[in-house]
Scaffold this active site. Sequence first.
Site, short mmCIF file in Angstrom:
data_model
loop_
_atom_site.label_atom_id
_atom_site.label_comp_id
_atom_site.label_asym_id
_atom_site.label_seq_id
_atom_site.Cartn_x
_atom_site.Cartn_y
_atom_site.Cartn_z
CG HIS A 42 -2.00 -1.01 1.18
ND1 HIS A 42 -2.64 -1.16 0.23
CD2 HIS A 42 -2.38 -1.96 1.99
CE1 HIS A 42 -3.54 -2.47 0.37
NE2 HIS A 42 -3.21 -2.97 1.66
CG ASP A 46 -2.96 -8.12 0.87
OD1 ASP A 46 -2.26 -8.71 1.41
OD2 ASP A 46 -4.11 -7.44 1.07
CG HIS A 103 -6.65 -4.99 1.93
ND1 HIS A 103 -6.07 -5.96 2.86
CD2 HIS A 103 -7.81 -4.72 2.60
CE1 HIS A 103 -6.84 -6.12 3.92
NE2 HIS A 103 -7.95 -5.11 3.64
CG ASP A 115 -4.74 -9.88 3.71
OD1 ASP A 115 -4.42 -10.37 2.53
OD2 ASP A 115 -4.50 -8.58 3.69
#
Length: 339
Positions: free
Chosen positions: A159, A194, A196, A283
């Site tokens: 990120h 991931d 995200h 995740d």
Amino acid sequence: MKAYYDPQHSLHHPQFFLVRGERRDSTEVPERAAVFHEALKQAGHEILAPRRFGRDPVAAVHSGDCLRFLEEAPAAWAALGETSAEIVANVHPNRYEAGGYPESIVGRAGWHMADTACPIGPNTFEAALAAANVALSAADAVLGGERAAYALCRPPGHHAYADMAGGFCFLNNAAIAAQYLRKRVGPVAILDVDVHHGNGNQGIFWQRGDVLTVSIHADPANFYPFFWGHAGERGGGEGEGANLNLPLPLGAGDEDFLTALEVAAEALRAFQPKALIVALGLDASEQDPLKGLAITTSGFARIGAAIDSLGFPSVLVQEGGYLSPALGPNLAAVLGAFD
């Protein structure tokens, strides 16, 4: 598989996490790395200390202003007096309208921190540098002839933009490894699995056609990072067409993910990178506390096997994946598919 790990990750132990306006304990804790480390040992992987690469590979991705901020901010923050133990930005600029780079550490915090999920403690920068060295060491192993190598990076990185932290991330380990390999072997790809969206990866390479960025993730219409990761985002300028986002509905499971991975694989085969960086978030697990997707442990084994079948020299860089009984088994499942 060779795996790289640095205990300096524990220098960073965030306490602040804001969820829907409520302060909670962070899920990005040192115990994550302990679970990963134990899973590596149990599976018999060779665990090695990283070597130190200096600042140049990091500075090849991150701006000088950002690196100075990360290094100097804790002391400047403390010098204000009556401050929190961690830096949490309370004001963020609209960069389209911002008139200049702020002098105040409070303003610089807002400039370089995308959200409240990346609190900076006294030793966060040292831990982030250690994670970058872990990723670079795994990249070096692949340069040396290893078919695949694993980087136990903490804090994670996907990120983080060139000049902005966010979402538990400070330095973009995957992007740093990708740029390092790009200079040495030619075109490189990043495949982010991931839960995200890898918005930092996308942002760093948005204008470039020599690094393909692909991300499979929960639909940002209703999931972090919200503003990035939609299917229509394809890159800009020379990078147009070199970014591929494959958002999935919240709660999607193994089959949906593997179908998206087939689309990603087609793009990767067309691009023919000389090396592949896998931004390995775990995740997406059905047991992960962040609850975005519902991948099983056997699903992670199939994901690992599908990536391995592409045949590209691969650097697996740890991203998300938070404490649950499945965390260690999920890592073992992915890495085991490369044996």
